[in-house]
Design an enzyme around this catalytic site. Structure first.
Site, PDB file in Angstrom:
ATOM      1  N   GLY A 138     -61.055  93.476 -64.563  1.00 34.87           N
ATOM      2  CA  GLY A 138     -60.704  93.877 -65.916  1.00 34.87           C
ATOM      3  C   GLY A 138     -60.846  95.382 -66.087  1.00 34.87           C
ATOM      4  O   GLY A 138     -61.242  96.105 -65.162  1.00 34.87           O
ATOM      5  N   SER A 183     -64.071  97.570 -64.907  1.00 34.01           N
ATOM      6  CA  SER A 183     -64.871  96.608 -64.141  1.00 34.01           C
ATOM      7  C   SER A 183     -65.449  97.212 -62.868  1.00 34.01           C
ATOM      8  O   SER A 183     -66.267  96.584 -62.205  1.00 34.01           O
ATOM      9  CB  SER A 183     -64.021  95.394 -63.769  1.00 34.01           C
ATOM     10  OG  SER A 183     -62.971  95.782 -62.894  1.00 34.01           O
ATOM     11  N   HIS A 229     -59.890 111.725 -62.785  1.00 33.10           N
ATOM     12  CA  HIS A 229     -59.881 110.855 -61.601  1.00 33.10           C
ATOM     13  C   HIS A 229     -59.611 111.662 -60.326  1.00 33.10           C
ATOM     14  O   HIS A 229     -60.248 111.446 -59.296  1.00 33.10           O
ATOM     15  CB  HIS A 229     -58.829 109.751 -61.745  1.00 33.10           C
ATOM     16  CG  HIS A 229     -59.250 108.635 -62.634  1.00 33.10           C
ATOM     17  ND1 HIS A 229     -60.197 107.717 -62.266  1.00 33.10           N
ATOM     18  CD2 HIS A 229     -58.857 108.291 -63.888  1.00 33.10           C
ATOM     19  CE1 HIS A 229     -60.371 106.844 -63.250  1.00 33.10           C
ATOM     20  NE2 HIS A 229     -59.578 107.184 -64.245  1.00 33.10           N
ATOM     21  N   GLU A 262     -47.851 110.757 -56.435  1.00 32.10           N
ATOM     22  CA  GLU A 262     -47.513 110.117 -57.701  1.00 32.10           C
ATOM     23  C   GLU A 262     -46.157 109.450 -57.562  1.00 32.10           C
ATOM     24  O   GLU A 262     -45.159 110.113 -57.283  1.00 32.10           O
ATOM     25  CB  GLU A 262     -47.509 111.140 -58.826  1.00 32.10           C
ATOM     26  CG  GLU A 262     -48.890 111.727 -59.066  1.00 32.10           C
ATOM     27  CD  GLU A 262     -48.920 112.804 -60.126  1.00 32.10           C
ATOM     28  OE1 GLU A 262     -47.852 113.140 -60.690  1.00 32.10           O
ATOM     29  OE2 GLU A 262     -50.014 113.315 -60.399  1.00 32.10           O
TER      30      GLU A 262
END
Length: 179
Positions: A16, A19, A56, A68
């Site tokens: 999730g 998580s 990130h 990307e």
């Protein structure tokens, strides 16, 4: 690793939101040593998303090559998967969203990916959001997304030697063992 006749160093990591799935997946790729490729499927739609992407990238550090690619996942995997290289795809549900927004043939894209995955060299780790644990969505688009995601996960889980579900930062091995 060989599972049911399939030879691949392939892991599907589900979980999730928040998580710990991405952190766990990064650790699996890092444990291999050698070159690391991060395939980002997200699109940057606003300043908040741009901030998240930058954070990130900074958190991963300079040892990762970031690619990307919001739609051509099979093409980018063919170009970057190699023996001794760890490849992390984050994430399949964003890729699926991009395909749906482009009105692409989801079944064909999924089939092409599932066919390619077992043949890829190197370590490949796929991250995706498990969306099937909640309530039935109240609108047709969200229900189609949930259904596509569920079919995608089942198809990949069938060919992946390892499937991990992350809950509260803890990896739970659904198929296979730790790497």
């Amino acid at each position: 690793m060989t599972v049911e006749g399939i030879t691949a160093d392939l892991t599907l990591v589900l979980g999730g939101a928040r998580s710990g799935k991405s952190r766990y997946a990064e650790g699996v790729v890092t444990a291999l040593g050698g070159p690391r490729v991060y395939i980002a499927t997200s699109r940057i739609w606003d300043a908040e998303m741009a901030e998240r992407v930058a954070k990130h990238r900074d958190d991963r550090g300079p040892d990762w090559t970031t690619v990307e690619e919001p739609r051509d996942l099979t093409g980018v995997l063919r170009r970057h998967a190699a023996g001794g290289t760890g490849v992390l795809v984050d994430c399949l549900t964003l890729w699926l969203t991009n395909l749906m927004m482009a009105e692409a043939d989801i079944a064909a894209e999924t089939a092409a990916l599932v066919e390619l995955l077992p043949a890829l060299p190197g370590r490949v780790v796929l991250v995706s959001n498990e969306v099937g644990l909640g309530i039935v969505p109240d609108n047709a688009l969200a229900r189609r997304f949930r259904d596509h995601a569920g079919r995608l996960h089942q198809s990949i889980a069938a060919v992946a030697p390892r499937v991990v579900l992350t809950v509260a930062g803890l990896p739970m091995f659904v198929k296979g063992t730790s790497t």
